[in-house]
Scaffold this active site. Structure first.
Site, short mmCIF file in Angstrom:
data_model
loop_
_atom_site.label_atom_id
_atom_site.label_comp_id
_atom_site.label_asym_id
_atom_site.label_seq_id
_atom_site.Cartn_x
_atom_site.Cartn_y
_atom_site.Cartn_z
N GLY A 277 0.84 -1.19 0.00
CA GLY A 277 0.00 0.00 0.00
C GLY A 277 0.87 1.24 0.00
N CYS A 343 -10.95 22.07 17.42
CA CYS A 343 -10.92 22.33 18.86
C CYS A 343 -10.46 21.13 19.66
CB CYS A 343 -12.30 22.80 19.30
SG CYS A 343 -12.74 24.28 18.40
N1 LLP Z 1 -2.33 -6.07 3.88
C1 LLP Z 1 -3.01 -6.05 5.04
C2 LLP Z 1 -3.69 -7.26 5.49
C3 LLP Z 1 -3.03 -4.87 5.81
O1 LLP Z 1 -3.68 -4.86 6.97
C4 LLP Z 1 -2.35 -3.71 5.36
C5 LLP Z 1 -2.39 -2.47 6.13
C6 LLP Z 1 -1.69 -3.79 4.13
C7 LLP Z 1 -1.67 -4.99 3.42
C8 LLP Z 1 -0.94 -2.62 3.54
O2 LLP Z 1 0.11 -2.23 4.35
P1 LLP Z 1 1.17 -1.15 3.82
O3 LLP Z 1 1.93 -1.78 2.66
O4 LLP Z 1 0.45 0.04 3.39
O5 LLP Z 1 2.05 -0.90 4.98
N2 LLP Z 1 -3.43 3.94 8.94
C9 LLP Z 1 -2.09 3.51 9.25
C10 LLP Z 1 -1.72 2.26 8.49
C11 LLP Z 1 -2.64 1.10 8.70
C12 LLP Z 1 -2.25 -0.12 7.91
C13 LLP Z 1 -3.31 -1.15 7.98
N3 LLP Z 1 -3.04 -2.33 7.23
C14 LLP Z 1 -1.13 4.65 8.97
O6 LLP Z 1 -1.58 5.73 8.61
O7 LLP Z 1 0.09 4.50 9.17
#
Ligand code: LLP
Length: 419
Positions: A277, A343
């Protein structure tokens, strides 16, 4: 590498000055660079080309914008989705159902049925109970759902606690020690074709070591499950590779990641699946904001910007750092606290930060906002839902409108007894 560069002192997204977008669309506004998205997607896929058989599923949660998904589809990506809503987006972007992986601990029966009917490529089951539910739904339809069992490898990811997913106490997947038995029982169910194991230990990982440890554990489990007579033809290695948020930070490259995966999986004989991601979308976007006012503070001035924690939640939620840069450099610097208008004290982007000097009315940008930015936005304090723009070369388009508070108000009702 990204395509946000300074020309004649003005920050551009590709060939479009951010000043132009801010004037024409207003602020705050997310701006994505298509060339950067494509480049990150290509670099990731090319790095993985050293592996024999690969499927890349973009983690839609990181940036679900339809236009963004369209760019990634063109780069050969499928999608990793965690809700029917995300699945519908991936399908609407033209991704083949068979290229979509459905993850998530709380898929409802309705979502499972909808995904099955859509012909989704793989269900990543997060529990035996979910497997039983899906088996019933699939058997009633006379079909077999292609499934992976998500396993919790009990590995410390070394990232922020709120984005770690692979420790035994986390809610994700089934416990490592019980996985083989659960796989065996689910493989005996009519509606399920158990073909894979899946793992994802966390996000924004700065080191490959925990990933390597987790993958090695998954390899051993795969062998044990094969020894019981099951065919394991796919392995889903999740996402999690981190990106630099601060100038000068170093992170593992896609090539380092691919080399590690090649080493650990060399005898696996499976199709490897990935769910990146942030590494694709993170540095492909910025959040452009205008300075509402510079207010005197006790130790440092407060730079109050028109973006807030409802537009970019990461600093408030994870103490995340986002570089803050002036769109037009005045050639001077200052130390400031950067805050939004909401706020709450947590509506703070940075404290005591060294920044390029800004004044009331100036434009600035939060960098590395393409992942987990707009997708986590909300309308707290009855603020508009932030719009999104995609730039390609010298053109740009608004790819998500600003949703005004009036539109949200129009969806609310006063019941008769209060009228
Ligand atoms: N696969 C699964 C099963 C996941 O839960 C996630 C992310 C990904 C792939 C993708 O992960 P990445 O490659 O993006 O690290 N909101 C948080 C991040 C939450 C990630 C949740 N799961 C932030 O802003 O850092």
């Amino acid at each position: 590498m990204d395509h946000f560069t300074r020309r004649d002192g003005v920050l551009h997204a590709e060939d479009v000055p951010l000043t132009r977008i801010a004037e024409e669309v207003g602020t705050p506004v997310y701006v994505y660079s298509q060339a950067t998205l494509s480049r990150h997607a290509r670099v990731f896929r090319e790095a993985l080309a050293i592996l024999p058989d690969v499927h890349c599923a973009f983690a839609v949660k990181s940036n679900p914008n339809l236009a963004v998904l369209r760019v990634l589809r063109a780069e050969g990506f499928g999608a990793d989705v965690v809700s029917a809503g995300e699945m519908r987006r991936a399908l609407a972007a033209g991704m083949a159902a068979g290229d979509i992986v459905f993850s998530g601990v709380g898929k409802t029966d309705d979502e499972l049925a909808e995904a099955l009917d859509a012909g989704i490529g793989q269900f990543n089951l997060e529990s035996e109970e979910e497997g039983e539910a899906l088996a019933k739904i699939a058997a009633a339809r006379g079909v077999k759902a292609q499934c992976a069992l998500r396993v919790n490898p009990d590995v410390e990811a070394g990232t922020h606690e709120k984005i770690s997913t692979g420790k035994a106490e986390n809610k994700f997947g089934v416990p490592y020690d019980r996985a083989a038995a659960i796989f065996d029982r689910l493989a005996g169910r009519d509606g399920l074709a158990m073909r894979a194991l899946a793992v994802h230990i966390g996000s924004q990982l700065a080191s490959l070591d925990p990933l390597e440890a987790a993958f090695a554990r998954m390899g051993a489990l795969m062998e044990a499950i094969r020894a019981e007579g099951h065919a394991v033809t796919h392995m889903d290695l999740g996402g999690g590779v981190g990106v630099p948020y601060r100038e000068g930070e170093r992170f593992p490259s896609p090539q380092d990641y691919a080399a590690m995966v090649a080493r650990v999986t060399k005898d696996w004989g499976v199709r490897l699946m990935f769910e990146p991601g942030r590494v694709i979308s993170g540095n492909s976007g910025v959040l452009v904001t205008r300075v509402v006012r510079v207010k005197q503070g006790v130790s440092h001035p407060f730079v109050v910007v028109d973006a807030a924690m409802n537009d970019l939640a990461r600093p408030a939620m994870y103490d995340a750092w986002h570089d803050f840069v002036a769109v037009t450099d005045r050639g001077d610097t200052m130390v400031a606290n950067i805050v939004g208008p909401i706020c709450e004290s947590s509506d703070t982007f940075a404290m005591g930060r060294d920044i390029a000097a800004v004044e009331t009315g100036d434009l600035a940008a939060f960098r590395t906002a393409g992942a987990y930015g707009a997708t986590m936005a909300n309308t707290y304090n009855s603020r508009p839902l932030v719009p999104e723009v995609l730039v390609s070369g010298d053109r740009y388009a608004v790819v998500a409108d600003r949703i005004e508070p009036a539109e949200i108000l129009a969806a609310e009702r006063v019941p008769d007894w209060l009228a």
